[in-house]
Design an enzyme around this catalytic site. Sequence first.
Site, mmCIF file in Angstrom:
data_model
loop_
_atom_site.group_PDB
_atom_site.id
_atom_site.type_symbol
_atom_site.label_atom_id
_atom_site.label_comp_id
_atom_site.label_asym_id
_atom_site.label_seq_id
_atom_site.Cartn_x
_atom_site.Cartn_y
_atom_site.Cartn_z
ATOM 1 C CG ASP A 201 -1.987 -0.996 1.234
ATOM 2 O OD1 ASP A 201 -1.993 -1.861 0.340
ATOM 3 O OD2 ASP A 201 -2.853 -0.931 2.126
ATOM 4 C CG HIS A 257 2.065 -8.238 0.541
ATOM 5 N ND1 HIS A 257 1.108 -9.174 0.857
ATOM 6 C CD2 HIS A 257 2.036 -7.323 1.548
ATOM 7 C CE1 HIS A 257 0.520 -8.842 2.004
ATOM 8 N NE2 HIS A 257 1.064 -7.719 2.437
ATOM 9 C CB SER A 350 9.719 1.964 5.045
ATOM 10 O OG SER A 350 8.357 1.682 5.298
#
Length: 390
Positions: A201, A257, A350
């Site tokens: 996301d 992911h 990040s």
Amino acid sequence: MDVPVDDKVLDYEPHPLTEEGYSASAGALEELTRRAENHNQPPTSHIHGSSTSTESHKWLSKILPHGTIQSVENKFHLGNYVLDRQTGEKTWEAMSIYVRVGMHLLYYGSEQEKALHWKKTLQLLQNQSEKMGKEYDAPESKQHIVPFIQSFQLESTLYEMVEPDPNAYPTFNAFFAREIKESARPIADPENDLVTSSPADCRLTAFPTIDLATKYWIKGFGFTLERLLGSAELAAQFDGGSIVIARLAPQDYHRWHAPVSGTVRGIKDIPGAYYTVNPQAINEPGTLDVFCENKRSVMTLERSATGSPIAIVAVGAMLVGSIKYVGGVDTIGATVRRGQCLGAFYYGGSTVIVVYPPGEVALDEDLVRNSTGHKMETLMRVGWRTGVKA
């Protein structure tokens, strides 16, 4: 919300950060992290306050030298626009006050002062990042969870979480690195293993070549694939390839992911700094390249569909406590599927960078257009399509 008059960065030279300016900026960061220890205050009242607010401006004006603060305000829009892929709308995201202070710390005075300044800055950012990591690992930090949810209006996302009860988390960091249900992030075209997906996301940029990335986005000096990946041999496999950059803001779901299915062929942890990865830092010519300076971990996959190498780089940033793999995926020979969770970042912003070899992916046109034509990030979610094998 304060919005700049136009989208262009004003053409001013940055004011060198003098010793006085450095000390003031360091003091400001230490004050912000000290304020964050107050568990009863919402994060938007201190460390995540908008840098464009009147209150923030007054506070910084009392701490930072006038020339320094005026130069940064002239040089940068204190935030950035992002394009929502679902709606096509352009929205303004104000820079958090702690990122604003981090921007000051990227400046330096004379060439003679530069090395010493960077050494001091590295130590300062490491100390403050470790401080926040310990603070948010403490049991008392769970009092931050509900104010954080309320400040960033995350109430509507709680149903996505494996544990939807905020009070069930033992610490703030446990909530920050929260796990979500797999059903909450379905992958695009699940039957087509030639499709690539967003790793997070995030606010995403995508470039068909590294040269385009350095032309339109990565402007700091010193960026090379060899430095990013920590290996000349590995970098050679991606020469002429494509790159996807996924920036996670503090309010985002903070796990990353797999963008493709494959087998883990390598893991390399690279120690480094804790500079901000805000676009204003990445896009600024003449500053150091934070992607190659920051702490990061490089995972190399052999893609199931093609046998090609894929590099996935998890990059820590300002006030990030740690980068952790989950589920045993950091074992050589482990297999991962597209959309599978690979790891979690603990407190802070990040970035995840995915590097593809030449011909491995034709990136989706809208993402490339937003990145090169509009020079903006695109709001994305885990599993959304980023491209397909050319």
